[in-house]
Scaffold this motif. Structure first.
Motif, short mmCIF file in Angstrom:
data_model
loop_
_atom_site.label_atom_id
_atom_site.label_comp_id
_atom_site.label_asym_id
_atom_site.label_seq_id
_atom_site.Cartn_x
_atom_site.Cartn_y
_atom_site.Cartn_z
N LEU A 142 0.88 -1.17 0.00
CA LEU A 142 0.00 0.00 0.00
C LEU A 142 0.92 1.22 0.00
N PHE A 143 0.81 2.04 -1.01
CA PHE A 143 1.68 3.21 -1.15
C PHE A 143 0.93 4.48 -0.76
N PHE A 144 1.54 5.27 0.12
CA PHE A 144 1.00 6.58 0.45
C PHE A 144 1.89 7.65 -0.17
N ALA A 145 1.41 8.30 -1.22
CA ALA A 145 2.08 9.49 -1.71
C ALA A 145 1.85 10.59 -0.69
N ASP A 146 2.73 11.56 -0.65
CA ASP A 146 2.59 12.60 0.37
C ASP A 146 3.36 13.85 -0.04
N THR A 147 2.89 14.97 0.44
CA THR A 147 3.62 16.23 0.25
C THR A 147 3.24 17.17 1.38
N TYR A 148 4.16 18.03 1.77
CA TYR A 148 3.82 19.05 2.76
C TYR A 148 3.04 20.18 2.10
N VAL A 164 11.53 11.35 -2.99
CA VAL A 164 11.17 12.39 -3.97
C VAL A 164 11.90 13.69 -3.64
N THR A 165 12.11 14.47 -4.70
CA THR A 165 12.68 15.80 -4.49
C THR A 165 11.56 16.82 -4.32
N GLY A 166 10.34 16.33 -4.24
CA GLY A 166 9.24 17.18 -3.82
C GLY A 166 8.35 17.72 -4.92
N ALA A 190 18.01 24.69 -8.02
CA ALA A 190 17.44 24.43 -9.34
C ALA A 190 17.07 22.95 -9.43
N HIS A 191 16.25 22.60 -10.43
CA HIS A 191 15.71 21.25 -10.56
C HIS A 191 16.78 20.16 -10.44
N ASP A 192 17.84 20.22 -11.27
CA ASP A 192 18.82 19.14 -11.27
C ASP A 192 19.67 19.15 -10.00
N THR A 240 9.96 11.21 -13.26
CA THR A 240 10.42 10.63 -14.53
C THR A 240 11.08 11.66 -15.44
N SER A 241 11.45 12.82 -14.91
CA SER A 241 12.25 13.76 -15.70
C SER A 241 13.58 13.06 -16.01
N ASP A 242 14.36 13.61 -16.95
CA ASP A 242 15.63 12.96 -17.32
C ASP A 242 16.53 12.79 -16.10
N ARG A 243 16.64 13.84 -15.29
CA ARG A 243 17.50 13.76 -14.11
C ARG A 243 16.90 12.79 -13.09
N GLY A 244 15.57 12.77 -13.02
CA GLY A 244 14.90 11.84 -12.10
C GLY A 244 15.19 10.39 -12.46
N ARG A 245 15.19 10.10 -13.76
CA ARG A 245 15.48 8.72 -14.20
C ARG A 245 16.92 8.34 -13.89
N LEU A 274 10.15 23.53 -11.45
CA LEU A 274 9.55 22.63 -10.45
C LEU A 274 9.43 21.25 -11.11
N GLY A 275 8.44 20.44 -10.72
CA GLY A 275 8.34 19.09 -11.28
C GLY A 275 8.22 19.11 -12.80
N GLN A 276 9.06 18.37 -13.50
CA GLN A 276 9.06 18.40 -14.96
C GLN A 276 8.39 17.16 -15.58
#
Ligand SMILES: Cc1cc2nc3c(=O)[nH]c(=O)nc-3n(C[C@H](O)[C@H](O)[C@H](O)COP(=O)(O)O)c2cc1C
Length: 458
Positions: free
Chosen positions: A53-59, A134-136, A153-155, A229-234, A336-338
């Motif tokens: 069971l996965f709980f996604a979350d953010t502040y 996650v980087t948020g 910055a994102h990366d 799933t951004s390039d840097r995320g992958r 932000l999220g790409q």
């Protein structure tokens, strides 16, 4: 033999998860903040043989121009929300094999505290915990809530996340030898100091030194998930993650993603199979095809374009309603999220923001959309898994409440089980469910990190 499909559920501890459906009688508007509700859901998934069971979350929460749009509070768009991590020990106590994956961001947390919380949960759950690194998202509000004035910055956020994870891995994997926790009452020795090691990190983004307070836990390191799933995320996932969450849109694009992650993993000295890929799926199933499509129609009618725009802005920082509807997706820029912007740009670089909003209204941040009779749904799941190399699926809620999971459990699980595609989780720990091994694979870079012996040899 056909591959076993890992089964999970994608939840958030808020009134509706995703688009606002909390007022629907099948929603959970009155239940989401009751621990009993989550206990019942966890028990049902456990009994049905789900792996996690996965709980996604953010502040954070969605903002437009620095302010919370009225829709967020009025329509309950991923707001309000509780901290799901605090419920995990209770859910684990009420279940036998179900794993739990929780998001924790590397942007505002501190590595040592994160390492200690997950290690504590690994003990309390008997090795059934995973961390979605996650980087948020909603970073603008999160920064404001935490008083963060210097934005990376994102990366760079991913570079910082590398240092963050390094620090945690050193504490989990290297601060205690396996036999260090002696617990010998006769000799009066709790832990053997010669088997403890001091972690020392002095990296660009993190500094931390000391000995871990938590002795080795069943998995040591929680199962490491990654979701951007951004390039840097992958690239981050290929280096670090043991499982990747994606929101697959088509068999072809999911297959390309799986191949890319595995290729990059191999370049990082890992085996292709070291990274499992799990896709989100919204399944609307009923005894007949017609009933299923009617149900899906009802669900789509609940979703409003203005709410979709607000949610899109919260994730990407881009207010599509303020742009010319003819703006092309390739001309959108965000720090932000790409993931979302790149997803649409990959589908069609010429796509206009008006079209994005139309599509986002019904799909939001979801993966494959499957609607049909039990056999049709099972066929489509098998086609997706076999056509893309994906290892598992996680169900996304429709109306919010447990009815959609119940329908899947009653109607689809027996069909997939008869075809040998789903079975109760193998092994006791979450890592064993997914990979068949209790500890991080020997190829993981965590093993190349180190800590200094507490007692220096003479
Ligand atoms: C299936 C899935 C689940 C996600 N869950 C979360 C989450 O729980 N919390 C969060 O802040 N971001 C979550 N995200 C968003 C990404 O992790 C986020 O986009 C990333 O941290 C920002 O980097 P990116 O540019 O690589 O997207 C999720 C993304 C996907 C695809």
């Amino acid at each position: 033999m056909s591959k076993r499909i890992a089964l999970g559920v994608f939840e958030m501890m808020n009134p509706s998860n995703g688009m606002p459906t909390w007022t629907d009688p099948r929603g959970r508007g009155d239940d989401w903040d009751r621990l009993e509700y989550w206990v019942d859901l966890a028990r049902a998934l456990d009994a049905a043989g789900f792996d996690f069971l996965f709980f996604a979350d953010t502040y954070g929460y969605a903002t437009l121009g620095g302010r919370m749009p009225e829709e967020v509070a009025a329509h309950g768009i991923q707001f309000p929300a509780l901290d799901p991590m605090l419920a995990i020990a209770a859910l684990a106590r009420e279940t036998d094999a179900l794993g739990f994956v929780v998001t924790s961001p590397t942007t505002v947390e501190r590595p040592y505290a994160t390492a200690r919380r997950f290690a504590s949960l690994d003990r309390f759950t008997g090795g059934r915990i995973g961390w979605n690194v996650v980087t948020g998202s909603s970073q603008a509000t999160t920064d404001e809530l935490f008083g963060i004035t210097e934005q990376l910055a994102h990366d760079q956020r991913y570079d910082a996340a590398d240092d963050f994870l390094d620090t945690c891995l050193r504490y989990w994997e290297h601060s205690w030898d396996d036999e260090a926790e002696v617990r010998d009452r006769i000799r009066g020795v709790y832990a053997d100091p010669s088997k403890l090691h001091r972690v020392e990190v002095d990296a660009a983004y993190q500094r931390s030194a000391g000995i871990f307070a938590v002795p080795p836990t069943p998995q040591r390191t929680p199962v490491l998930f990654q979701a951007g799933t951004s390039d840097r995320g992958r690239a981050y996932a290929a280096r670090n993650a043991e499982a990747v969450f994606i929101q697959g849109q088509s068999i072809a694009s999911a297959a390309a993603h799986v191949a890319d992650i595995r290729e990059q993993a191999v370049r990082n000295g890992r085996a292709p199979d070291d990274v499992k890929v799990i896709t989100g799926m919204t399944i609307t199933v009923a005894p007949t095809r017609a009933e299923a499509h009617a149900l899906r129609g009802e669900y789509e009618a609940l979703l409003a374009r203005a709410d979709a725009a607000v949610m899109f802005a919260g994730i990407t920082g881009l207010d599509l309603t303020g742009l010319d509807p003819d703006t092309r997706v390739v001309d959108l820029k965000t720090d932000l999220g790409q993931t979302l912007v790149q997803r649409y740009a990959r589908q069609n670089p010429e796509m206009r923001v008006g079209e994005i909003l139309d599509s986002f209204r019904t799909k939001a941040i979801r993966g494959f959309q499957i609607t049909g009779s039990p056999e049709e749904v099972a066929d489509e799941i098998e086609a997706i898994v076999d056509g893309s190399g994906i290892d598992g699926i996680m169900l996304e809620p429709t109306f919010g409440g447990p009815a959609a999971y119940r329908a899947f459990i009653e109607l689809v699980v027996p069909v997939l089980a008869a075809r040998g595609r789903v079975s109760p989780p193998p092994g006791a720990t979450l890592r064993e469910h997914l990979s068949g091994i209790p500890r991080l694979a020997p190829t993981h870079r965590a093993h190349a990190l180190h800590a200094r012996p507490l007692v220096e040899s003479p």
